[in-house]
Write a protein that holds these residues in place. Sequence first.
Motif, PDB file in Angstrom:
ATOM      1  N   ALA A   1      39.244  48.163  41.506  1.00  0.00           N
ATOM      2  CA  ALA A   1      40.256  47.344  42.177  1.00  0.00           C
ATOM      3  C   ALA A   1      40.640  47.943  43.522  1.00  0.00           C
ATOM      4  O   ALA A   1      40.927  47.213  44.482  1.00  0.00           O
ATOM      5  CB  ALA A   1      41.478  47.199  41.285  1.00  0.00           C
ATOM      6  N   ASP A   2      40.645  49.278  43.627  1.00  0.00           N
ATOM      7  CA  ASP A   2      40.923  49.925  44.907  1.00  0.00           C
ATOM      8  C   ASP A   2      39.885  49.508  45.946  1.00  0.00           C
ATOM      9  O   ASP A   2      40.214  49.200  47.098  1.00  0.00           O
ATOM     10  CB  ASP A   2      40.898  51.447  44.745  1.00  0.00           C
ATOM     11  CG  ASP A   2      42.020  51.962  43.860  1.00  0.00           C
ATOM     12  OD1 ASP A   2      42.998  51.214  43.649  1.00  0.00           O
ATOM     13  OD2 ASP A   2      41.914  53.105  43.379  1.00  0.00           O
ATOM     14  N   ARG A   3      38.622  49.489  45.537  1.00  0.00           N
ATOM     15  CA  ARG A   3      37.551  49.076  46.450  1.00  0.00           C
ATOM     16  C   ARG A   3      37.684  47.602  46.806  1.00  0.00           C
ATOM     17  O   ARG A   3      37.422  47.197  47.946  1.00  0.00           O
ATOM     18  CB  ARG A   3      36.187  49.347  45.820  1.00  0.00           C
ATOM     19  CG  ARG A   3      35.906  50.834  45.585  1.00  0.00           C
ATOM     20  CD  ARG A   3      34.531  51.033  44.949  1.00  0.00           C
ATOM     21  NE  ARG A   3      33.490  50.490  45.804  1.00  0.00           N
ATOM     22  CZ  ARG A   3      32.482  49.743  45.365  1.00  0.00           C
ATOM     23  NH1 ARG A   3      32.388  49.442  44.069  1.00  0.00           N
ATOM     24  NH2 ARG A   3      31.566  49.290  46.201  1.00  0.00           N
ATOM     25  N   LEU A   4      38.106  46.789  45.832  1.00  0.00           N
ATOM     26  CA  LEU A   4      38.275  45.359  46.083  1.00  0.00           C
ATOM     27  C   LEU A   4      39.418  45.117  47.066  1.00  0.00           C
ATOM     28  O   LEU A   4      39.336  44.219  47.913  1.00  0.00           O
ATOM     29  CB  LEU A   4      38.526  44.624  44.764  1.00  0.00           C
ATOM     30  CG  LEU A   4      38.701  43.104  44.841  1.00  0.00           C
ATOM     31  CD1 LEU A   4      37.486  42.435  45.491  1.00  0.00           C
ATOM     32  CD2 LEU A   4      38.936  42.525  43.447  1.00  0.00           C
ATOM     33  N   ARG A   5      40.486  45.899  46.981  1.00  0.00           N
ATOM     34  CA  ARG A   5      41.594  45.769  47.945  1.00  0.00           C
ATOM     35  C   ARG A   5      41.103  45.978  49.374  1.00  0.00           C
ATOM     36  O   ARG A   5      41.449  45.230  50.291  1.00  0.00           O
ATOM     37  CB  ARG A   5      42.695  46.782  47.623  1.00  0.00           C
ATOM     38  CG  ARG A   5      43.538  46.464  46.417  1.00  0.00           C
ATOM     39  CD  ARG A   5      44.680  47.450  46.259  1.00  0.00           C
ATOM     40  NE  ARG A   5      45.443  47.135  45.062  1.00  0.00           N
ATOM     41  CZ  ARG A   5      45.218  47.658  43.866  1.00  0.00           C
ATOM     42  NH1 ARG A   5      44.250  48.557  43.721  1.00  0.00           N
ATOM     43  NH2 ARG A   5      45.937  47.306  42.827  1.00  0.00           N
TER      44      ARG A   5
END
Length: 245
Positions: free
Chosen positions: A176-180
């Motif tokens: 999710a960090d990468r998706l942000r």
Amino acid sequence: LHSATALGVATEKDLRDYFRLDPADSRNRLAELLEDGQLQACQVQGWKQSAYCLPVPTVPRKVPASALLSPFDSLVWERSRTERLFDFRYRLEIYTPQEKRVYGYYVLPFLHHERIAARVDLRAERANGCLAVHAVHEEEPGLDEEGMLALALNLRQMADWLGLERVQLNCQRVSADRLRVAMLNTCVGLQGPIAGKPGSHRGMHFSRKNAFQCGRSTPRRRSGCTATTCCRFCTTSGSPRGLIC
């Protein structure tokens, strides 16, 4: 024949299940099509079952598609076929007790460049005007930067199609960090904390990848649906209330 054209390469059960045909009648029709030469037997690497295809199957060099798949999409509704093609075990956990869920309540697979590369647990929170992403799970070997950008765009497209103002990331996983970061890089409307950068006796043989590529499914889709392959409900009376297509 419609099933074989849509699926490309398929077992007898795959062909039958596409239109929910009677087993005995399906086997009889398959035998007739084989005898007439309208279908031929083939082999798929890693499959134990016999497979069938059109006499002259077309295998494209690649299928550069990216799409969030409804649980009722024709690519994944027959779970055993999905597992045979993609090594992707998929179960809808709506009726699973919360403490026993593995991936989430309403999880959509993400198809990217001939792989089911991730799955996301989504909820349309209309009172808040957002598409909530409760979990992001990557499948081995994961998504590269281009794949994350594609997922970000697909989430934005789904939010737009549902009439929602923004995408809200509630997941705290590394994925999710990468998706942000991908969402910010694509200027996608986003709410949530920024965590920092992160074959056969006739000679026909197919790899599992080829078996997927041969499919020519082109179902009618509802106006506004952005899926590459639209779900079964879109092709009939529209998506059931409460389901995200």
